[in-house]
Design an enzyme around this catalytic site. Structure first.
Site, PDB file in Angstrom:
ATOM      1  N   VAL A 181      -2.571  -5.002   0.582  1.00 24.92           N
ATOM      2  CA  VAL A 181      -2.098  -6.436   1.103  1.00 24.92           C
ATOM      3  C   VAL A 181      -0.807  -6.396   1.221  1.00 24.92           C
ATOM      4  O   VAL A 181      -0.053  -7.353   2.001  1.00 24.92           O
ATOM      5  CB  VAL A 181      -2.678  -7.498  -0.076  1.00 24.92           C
ATOM      6  CG1 VAL A 181      -1.866  -7.178  -1.157  1.00 24.92           C
ATOM      7  CG2 VAL A 181      -2.522  -8.703   0.360  1.00 24.92           C
ATOM      8  N   TYR A 182      -0.129  -5.361   0.563  1.00 24.70           N
ATOM      9  CA  TYR A 182       1.612  -5.434   0.845  1.00 24.70           C
ATOM     10  C   TYR A 182       1.870  -5.541   2.503  1.00 24.70           C
ATOM     11  O   TYR A 182       1.632  -4.401   3.163  1.00 24.70           O
ATOM     12  CB  TYR A 182       1.919  -4.207   0.142  1.00 24.70           C
ATOM     13  CG  TYR A 182       2.114  -4.411  -1.399  1.00 24.70           C
ATOM     14  CD1 TYR A 182       1.665  -5.495  -1.887  1.00 24.70           C
ATOM     15  CD2 TYR A 182       2.338  -3.161  -2.177  1.00 24.70           C
ATOM     16  CE1 TYR A 182       1.391  -5.517  -3.350  1.00 24.70           C
ATOM     17  CE2 TYR A 182       2.472  -3.333  -3.558  1.00 24.70           C
ATOM     18  CZ  TYR A 182       1.697  -4.438  -4.191  1.00 24.70           C
ATOM     19  OH  TYR A 182       1.595  -4.272  -5.570  1.00 24.70           O
ATOM     20  N   SER A 183       2.407  -6.387   2.643  1.00 25.48           N
ATOM     21  CA  SER A 183       2.856  -6.439   4.221  1.00 25.48           C
ATOM     22  C   SER A 183       1.899  -6.336   5.245  1.00 25.48           C
ATOM     23  O   SER A 183       1.923  -5.570   6.384  1.00 25.48           O
ATOM     24  CB  SER A 183       3.983  -5.564   4.616  1.00 25.48           C
ATOM     25  OG  SER A 183       5.174  -5.738   3.583  1.00 25.48           O
ATOM     26  N   GLY A 228      -0.718  -4.357   4.956  1.00 25.47           N
ATOM     27  CA  GLY A 228      -1.210  -2.863   5.301  1.00 25.47           C
ATOM     28  C   GLY A 228       0.326  -1.865   5.553  1.00 25.47           C
ATOM     29  O   GLY A 228       0.257  -0.922   5.712  1.00 25.47           O
TER      30      GLY A 228
END
Length: 173
Positions: free
Chosen positions: A61-63, A65
């Site tokens: 979920v960070y950025s 992907g």
């Protein structure tokens, strides 16, 4: 750098882990807290490795992907041997508009691992974690899916992150 075992295993990890939540990010909350470019990621990864860090943590979920993508690209660009790093990533959060693009169901976990492996440019994850509580998926389903990934060799160890245990409230007077 000091090292210790990962939980109750024989795998040695640096006591410091480089978290990659700020890698990439041009939209939403990640535009504010993220935004580290590929060049910046390369510099941070190299500095961490030079300092003895071998443990790297990210999440799908960070950025959206981008964190996984830039980390995988950095390992490739810096010619880092896969065996020399311990790679952790997580799944659970919404990664698309579909009903099953979120959660800890077998369906989402199986889709999430494939996407993470591609973005990270690797064939396995050392520590794969469920990123949050899923109130609708039975924990047995989640554990069976994770066990399948271990048996397939895509994941070496499993864990949880941000898990909220249920407990009885005890009132004192």
């Amino acid at each position: 750098m000091q090292y210790q075992t990962l939980g109750n295993t024989g795998l040695l990890v640096s006591r410091l882990c480089l978290g990659t939540m700020t890698f990439g990010g041009s939209e939403g909350i990640y535009k504010v807290i993220g935004g580290v470019s590929q060049e910046g990621v390369d510099e941070l990864v190299k500095a961490a490795l030079d300092g003895g860090v071998n443990f790297f943590d990210t999440a799908d979920v960070y950025s959206q992907g981008e964190s996984e993508t830039t980390l995988g690209q950095s390992f490739k660009k810096l010619n880092i041997s896969r065996k020399d790093v311990v790679l952790a990533t997580k799944a659970y959060s919404r990664v698309g508009p579909g009903r099953n693009d979120v959660g800890a169901s077998r369906g989402h976990i199986m889709d999430a691992i494939e996407a993470s492996l591609i973005r990270l440019q690797t064939d396995h994850i050392d520590l794969y974690q469920i990123h949050a509580n899923d109130s609708i998926t039975p924990v047995e389903e989640t554990l069976r899916a994770l066990d399948t990934l271990v048996n397939q060799g895509k994941v070496r160890y499993i864990g949880v992150s941000n898990w909220q245990a249920c407990y009885d409230r005890i009132e004192t007077q």
